[in-house]
Design a protein around this motif. Sequence first.
Motif, PDB file in Angstrom:
ATOM      1  N   LYS A   1       0.825  -1.203   0.000  1.00  0.00           N
ATOM      2  CA  LYS A   1       0.000   0.000   0.000  1.00  0.00           C
ATOM      3  C   LYS A   1       0.859   1.253   0.000  1.00  0.00           C
ATOM      4  O   LYS A   1       0.593   2.214  -0.739  1.00  0.00           O
ATOM      5  CB  LYS A   1      -0.907   0.010   1.241  1.00  0.00           C
ATOM      6  N   THR A   2       1.930   1.262   0.811  1.00  0.00           N
ATOM      7  CA  THR A   2       2.807   2.428   0.882  1.00  0.00           C
ATOM      8  C   THR A   2       3.490   2.685  -0.452  1.00  0.00           C
ATOM      9  O   THR A   2       3.574   3.836  -0.911  1.00  0.00           O
ATOM     10  CB  THR A   2       3.868   2.227   1.981  1.00  0.00           C
ATOM     11  N   ARG A   3       3.983   1.621  -1.102  1.00  0.00           N
ATOM     12  CA  ARG A   3       4.635   1.803  -2.394  1.00  0.00           C
ATOM     13  C   ARG A   3       3.656   2.355  -3.437  1.00  0.00           C
ATOM     14  O   ARG A   3       4.011   3.216  -4.246  1.00  0.00           O
ATOM     15  CB  ARG A   3       5.215   0.478  -2.890  1.00  0.00           C
ATOM     16  N   LEU A   4       2.417   1.866  -3.435  1.00  0.00           N
ATOM     17  CA  LEU A   4       1.419   2.345  -4.390  1.00  0.00           C
ATOM     18  C   LEU A   4       1.050   3.800  -4.138  1.00  0.00           C
ATOM     19  O   LEU A   4       0.839   4.575  -5.068  1.00  0.00           O
ATOM     20  CB  LEU A   4       0.158   1.471  -4.323  1.00  0.00           C
TER      21      LEU A   4
ATOM     22  N   SER B   1      -0.602  -3.855  -8.533  1.00  0.00           N
ATOM     23  CA  SER B   1      -0.120  -4.412  -7.269  1.00  0.00           C
ATOM     24  C   SER B   1       0.798  -5.602  -7.457  1.00  0.00           C
ATOM     25  O   SER B   1       1.850  -5.690  -6.815  1.00  0.00           O
ATOM     26  CB  SER B   1      -1.313  -4.819  -6.391  1.00  0.00           C
ATOM     27  N   PHE B   2       0.438  -6.530  -8.344  1.00  0.00           N
ATOM     28  CA  PHE B   2       1.243  -7.743  -8.509  1.00  0.00           C
ATOM     29  C   PHE B   2       2.620  -7.429  -9.075  1.00  0.00           C
ATOM     30  O   PHE B   2       3.610  -8.042  -8.699  1.00  0.00           O
ATOM     31  CB  PHE B   2       0.505  -8.742  -9.400  1.00  0.00           C
ATOM     32  N   ARG B   3       2.686  -6.454  -9.989  1.00  0.00           N
ATOM     33  CA  ARG B   3       3.974  -6.080 -10.558  1.00  0.00           C
ATOM     34  C   ARG B   3       4.901  -5.513  -9.483  1.00  0.00           C
ATOM     35  O   ARG B   3       6.089  -5.814  -9.443  1.00  0.00           O
ATOM     36  CB  ARG B   3       3.790  -5.045 -11.671  1.00  0.00           C
TER      37      ARG B   3
ATOM     38  N   VAL C   1      -7.051  -0.456  -3.238  1.00  0.00           N
ATOM     39  CA  VAL C   1      -7.383  -1.890  -3.303  1.00  0.00           C
ATOM     40  C   VAL C   1      -6.562  -2.699  -2.291  1.00  0.00           C
ATOM     41  O   VAL C   1      -7.132  -3.444  -1.487  1.00  0.00           O
ATOM     42  CB  VAL C   1      -7.211  -2.432  -4.731  1.00  0.00           C
ATOM     43  N   PRO C   2      -5.204  -2.597  -2.313  1.00  0.00           N
ATOM     44  CA  PRO C   2      -4.465  -3.344  -1.287  1.00  0.00           C
ATOM     45  C   PRO C   2      -4.753  -2.858   0.115  1.00  0.00           C
ATOM     46  O   PRO C   2      -4.648  -3.617   1.074  1.00  0.00           O
ATOM     47  CB  PRO C   2      -2.992  -3.110  -1.661  1.00  0.00           C
ATOM     48  N   ASN C   3      -5.139  -1.584   0.233  1.00  0.00           N
ATOM     49  CA  ASN C   3      -5.484  -1.083   1.559  1.00  0.00           C
ATOM     50  C   ASN C   3      -6.740  -1.763   2.083  1.00  0.00           C
ATOM     51  O   ASN C   3      -6.805  -2.151   3.255  1.00  0.00           O
ATOM     52  CB  ASN C   3      -5.695   0.432   1.523  1.00  0.00           C
TER      53      ASN C   3
END
Length: 315
Positions: free
Chosen positions: A45-48, A60-62, A278-280
């Motif tokens: 989440k932080t990277r996104l 996200s998967f990449r 989404v990952p959040n």
Amino acid sequence: MPRAYPPIPHDRKTHALSPSVIESVAGFTAGVVATLAVHPFDVLKTRLQLKTSQAQWGNSFRILRQITRDEGSYAALYRGLMPNMVGNSISWALYFLWYRNLKDAIQVYRGPNSNLTSLDYFASSGASGILTAIFTNPIWVIKTRMLSSGRNAPGAYKSMSHGIREIMRTEGPKGFWRGLVPSLFGISHGAVQFAAYEQLKNRRGGQLEGGKSELSNWDYLLLSGASKIFAGSITYPYQVVRVRLQTYDAERTYKGTGDAVKQIWKKEGVKGFYKGLVPNVVRVLPSTCVTFLVYENTKFYLPMWYGEEAAKYDV
């Protein structure tokens, strides 16, 4: 049937745990367990949230593949675990401690026979969140910076203690409170969530046979998840702004909270405020459910483990 408790010898009752201790221990335990369970999603989440190009929205998967490939191994998904665990455990311990005491104070003010309203829960939660945010912001600054880069990246913090030394050396004490303003705005998230959670609990308790207020673990899972989705759908953008202001180069990139909001809006549009959503959601739902489930059960069973008669401490 209500839970039955064994009789407690008279000499053991003098050592009863106070409600404040129970709330703190329950919150601390919940924070530790939840952090261990979902930390990799926090890294993602932080990277996104730090991605500024539209092309990388939602990939996200990449990003997960990049992290594990470029930063050594799957252990990279647990980078920053220590400040995250310290921050979550201390935050929940302080939060539930203050939340309980503020609710009790309001109850005393309103009288023992009155019911607390949604506004009472909102005010108690909001005040608790403000106090917690002020006390724990330095931990979140270090955690955000560690999660935003690999261990071997130029200028990356090697550990929590290294981060403390570097912030003091390069930014001074004010560096520990970067992103505090959007964090304070984010208090509304917790306030909305707890107001919804309390009312859902009260309503569910009234639906049980015989008017019993004792809920099951499934009740806690469903109610905490529903309240989190409701609050998160309203307040997520502040998290993106906070993360942008807590990164290594934030001082050179943004002049303040208002400037960060303007730049995100200008360069990335509305979608920029929802990066990492989404990952959040994937992260916060299990995290919230685990947190509240562990909290409620620890709060209930801790007096029994300690050896005293188990008392009911309403959230």
